[in-house]
Design a protein around this motif. Structure first.
Motif, short mmCIF file in Angstrom:
data_model
loop_
_atom_site.label_atom_id
_atom_site.label_comp_id
_atom_site.label_asym_id
_atom_site.label_seq_id
_atom_site.Cartn_x
_atom_site.Cartn_y
_atom_site.Cartn_z
N GLU A 8 -57.67 -41.93 4.50
CA GLU A 8 -58.44 -42.52 3.41
C GLU A 8 -57.98 -43.94 3.11
N GLN A 9 -56.66 -44.15 3.16
CA GLN A 9 -56.11 -45.50 2.94
C GLN A 9 -56.63 -46.48 3.98
N ARG A 10 -56.61 -46.07 5.25
CA ARG A 10 -57.09 -46.95 6.32
C ARG A 10 -58.60 -47.17 6.22
N ARG A 11 -59.32 -46.16 5.81
CA ARG A 11 -60.77 -46.30 5.68
C ARG A 11 -61.11 -47.36 4.63
N VAL A 12 -60.41 -47.32 3.50
CA VAL A 12 -60.63 -48.32 2.45
C VAL A 12 -60.24 -49.71 2.94
N GLU A 13 -59.12 -49.79 3.66
CA GLU A 13 -58.68 -51.08 4.20
C GLU A 13 -59.71 -51.64 5.18
N ALA A 14 -60.21 -50.78 6.06
CA ALA A 14 -61.20 -51.23 7.04
C ALA A 14 -62.45 -51.74 6.36
N ALA A 15 -62.91 -51.03 5.33
CA ALA A 15 -64.10 -51.47 4.60
C ALA A 15 -63.85 -52.84 3.95
N GLY A 16 -62.65 -53.05 3.41
CA GLY A 16 -62.33 -54.34 2.81
C GLY A 16 -62.31 -55.46 3.83
N TYR A 17 -61.73 -55.21 4.99
CA TYR A 17 -61.71 -56.24 6.05
C TYR A 17 -63.13 -56.56 6.51
N LEU A 18 -63.97 -55.55 6.59
CA LEU A 18 -65.35 -55.79 6.99
C LEU A 18 -66.08 -56.66 5.97
N ARG A 19 -65.81 -56.43 4.69
CA ARG A 19 -66.42 -57.28 3.66
C ARG A 19 -65.95 -58.73 3.81
N ASP A 20 -64.65 -58.90 4.06
CA ASP A 20 -64.11 -60.25 4.24
C ASP A 20 -64.73 -60.94 5.44
N ALA A 80 -74.84 -65.54 14.88
CA ALA A 80 -74.15 -64.72 15.89
C ALA A 80 -73.03 -63.92 15.23
N GLY A 81 -72.27 -64.56 14.36
CA GLY A 81 -71.20 -63.87 13.66
C GLY A 81 -71.73 -62.77 12.76
N GLU A 82 -72.82 -63.03 12.08
CA GLU A 82 -73.43 -62.02 11.20
C GLU A 82 -73.86 -60.80 12.00
N ARG A 83 -74.44 -61.02 13.20
CA ARG A 83 -74.87 -59.90 14.03
C ARG A 83 -73.67 -59.07 14.50
N GLU A 84 -72.60 -59.75 14.87
CA GLU A 84 -71.41 -59.03 15.33
C GLU A 84 -70.85 -58.14 14.23
N VAL A 85 -70.70 -58.70 13.03
CA VAL A 85 -70.15 -57.92 11.92
C VAL A 85 -71.10 -56.80 11.53
N ALA A 86 -72.40 -57.07 11.52
CA ALA A 86 -73.37 -56.03 11.19
C ALA A 86 -73.28 -54.86 12.16
N GLY A 87 -73.08 -55.15 13.45
CA GLY A 87 -72.93 -54.09 14.44
C GLY A 87 -71.71 -53.22 14.16
N VAL A 88 -70.60 -53.86 13.79
CA VAL A 88 -69.38 -53.10 13.48
C VAL A 88 -69.60 -52.23 12.23
N ILE A 89 -70.27 -52.78 11.23
CA ILE A 89 -70.52 -52.02 9.99
C ILE A 89 -71.36 -50.78 10.28
N ALA A 90 -72.40 -50.94 11.11
CA ALA A 90 -73.26 -49.80 11.45
C ALA A 90 -72.47 -48.73 12.20
N ASP A 91 -71.69 -49.13 13.18
CA ASP A 91 -70.90 -48.16 13.94
C ASP A 91 -69.81 -47.53 13.09
N PHE A 92 -69.27 -48.29 12.14
CA PHE A 92 -68.26 -47.76 11.23
C PHE A 92 -68.84 -46.61 10.40
N GLY A 93 -70.06 -46.80 9.90
CA GLY A 93 -70.70 -45.73 9.14
C GLY A 93 -70.97 -44.50 10.00
N ALA A 94 -71.39 -44.72 11.24
CA ALA A 94 -71.65 -43.59 12.14
C ALA A 94 -70.36 -42.84 12.45
N TYR A 95 -69.28 -43.58 12.63
CA TYR A 95 -67.99 -42.92 12.92
C TYR A 95 -67.55 -42.07 11.73
#
Length: 434
Positions: free
Chosen positions: A82-94, A104-119
């Motif tokens: 749970e601690q790492r999950r919260v940290e990962a979400a914070g890094y993704l926001r940053d 290009a950067g927005e697309r890369e981050v958006a892809g990670v966010i989508a896969d993060f939710g699926a995981y």
């Protein structure tokens, strides 16, 4: 004399402009390094680490199962997940905020966010059902999508940092060359003025012109030294310190993933060979032992030394030892890593001899001499070396930023004072023509 006076004042204005322009450029460079480039790399490496450890903690929870003796292991793994999950979400926001305006950067981050939710969904299902097959799907998504995407973010942001660093070096080199060239030109004009005054008015020295000459000489020397200091601070911050921070934070993430491979090896016996190969591959990424197998890697580490020019993430650090205490701290990393790899041999020996329960207990145990205890010692040693280099980065970048603009502004004031001395020195001579 009026012509020479005009030339001197123009050259003074040019030198002052060079100083101020160089100072503003250096200040902007440090802002880019400290407020944008370095934090983005730190967020990307933080994300990479958090994702690795999330998957490791899911494996640890499933490995502990419902066994009463491993209840603490399961609870600790759930808490860390749970601690790492919260940290990962914070890094993704940053990272998303940093990428704003860059398609290009927005697309890369958006892809990670989508896969993060699926995981997260797959991991929650695996825990709810307690099934290795469900976890296998979640881990496959992590291995094939999320981690490569996160690693690509690390690479992209580090490449941007490198561009910022090289651009800052270029600006510092330009400022130094322009300062020296303009300062020497002004000194030549001042000498010519002094020679003219000596010949025309039979005065050996004009105090005002002489004072201005000495002041401009001091400004040129101090300014050139200041730009040299800026380049030194940039090199220390980037090459000596942050390159090691990057290698070690990546190493820490890979080490956590390798530690999870041990849990996967015990959890997913149908794919034990693949998990074993994955562990060896990550071990080689950390510190390469040429030709080693899963059975010989641990003993091969006995021949590795900090000063041997080893390769891998640890080797990158061993070849870049710069700061007081860093060599001893790197030596502790190597010692702890050897101990952890010996533990891995014990785990696999127990598992292959049919003592699976003992292997699980040893793998998840925190008593001195057990695997998780020695891994925690390795992690502490890694964090110590990271802290040494991060502190050095912060000192160098703070020193560079602190001297970027105030020194050039102060020197520009010295140039203005030199111009004033010239005016004062010429005033009595010009008065003789009235």
């Amino acid at each position: 004399m009026r012509g020479l006076r005009a030339v001197v004042l123009t050259a003074c204005a040019a030198l002052a402009a060079v100083l101020v322009t160089g100072g503003v450029a250096a200040d902007a460079s440090w802002d880019a390094v400290r407020d944008h480039s370095a934090p983005r790399v730190t967020s990307a490496t933080g994300l990479y680490f958090a994702l690795n450890d999330m998957d490791a903690q899911i494996a640890n929870q499933l490995l502990a199962g419902d066994a009463p003796s491993l209840a603490r292991t399961r609870a600790d793994a759930a808490r860390v997940y749970e601690q790492r999950r919260v940290e990962a979400a914070g890094y993704l926001r940053d990272l998303a905020a940093a990428a704003a305006g860059d398609p290009a950067g927005e697309r890369e981050v958006a892809g990670v966010i989508a896969d993060f939710g699926a995981y997260e969904e797959l991991a929650a299902r695996a825990l709810a059902l307690g099934r290795t097959a469900e976890y296998r799907n979640a881990s496959h998504l992590m291995r094939t999508r999320l981690l490569p995407e996160a690693d690509a973010l690390v690479t992209a942001n580090d490449r941007a940092f490198e561009h910022t660093y090289r651009d800052a070096l270029g600006r510092a080199a330009w400022a130094r060359a322009a300062l020296i060239g303009t300062g020497l030109a002004l000194l030549a004009v001042l000498v010519a003025l002094q020679v003219h005054l000596a010949g025309r008015f039979r005065r050996v020295v004009n105090p005002g012109a002489a004072g201005a000459t000495l002041l401009v000489l001091a400004v040129t020397v101090v300014g050139a030294a200041g730009t040299g200091t800026q380049r030194h601070d940039l090199d220390v911050a980037r090459r000596d310190a942050f390159d090691s921070v990057l290698a070690l934070t990546r190493a820490r993430a890979v080490a956590y993933d390798a530690n999870a491979d041990e849990s996967r090896y015990l959890l997913d016996r149908a794919h034990a060979g693949a998990q074993e190969a994955a562990f060896l591959g990550k071990s080689q990424r950390l510190l390469r032992v040429p030709g080693a197998t899963i059975g010989t890697y641990a003993t091969g580490l006995d021949d590795v030394r900090v000063a041997d020019g080893a390769t891998g993430f640890f080797g990158d650090e061993f070849r870049n030892i710069t700061f007081p205490g860093e060599r001893a701290a790197a030596g502790r990393v190597l010692d702890r890593y050897r101990a952890y790899q010996r533990d891995d041999r014990t785990i696999r020996t127990l598992a292959r001899s049919g003592r699976h329960t003992e292997a699980v207990a040893y793998c998840t145990g925190y008593a001195p001499g057990e695997s998780n205890h020695d891994f925690a010692e390795l992690d502490t040693a890694l964090r110590d070396v990271i802290a040494i280099n991060m502190s050095a980065y912060e000192r160098a970048s703070a020193d560079g930023a602190r001297g970027a603009l105030p020194l050039p502004l102060g020197l520009a004031g010295g140039v203005a004072a030199a111009a004033g001395l010239v005016l004062l020195g010429l005033r009595p001579r010009l008065a003789e023509f009235r």
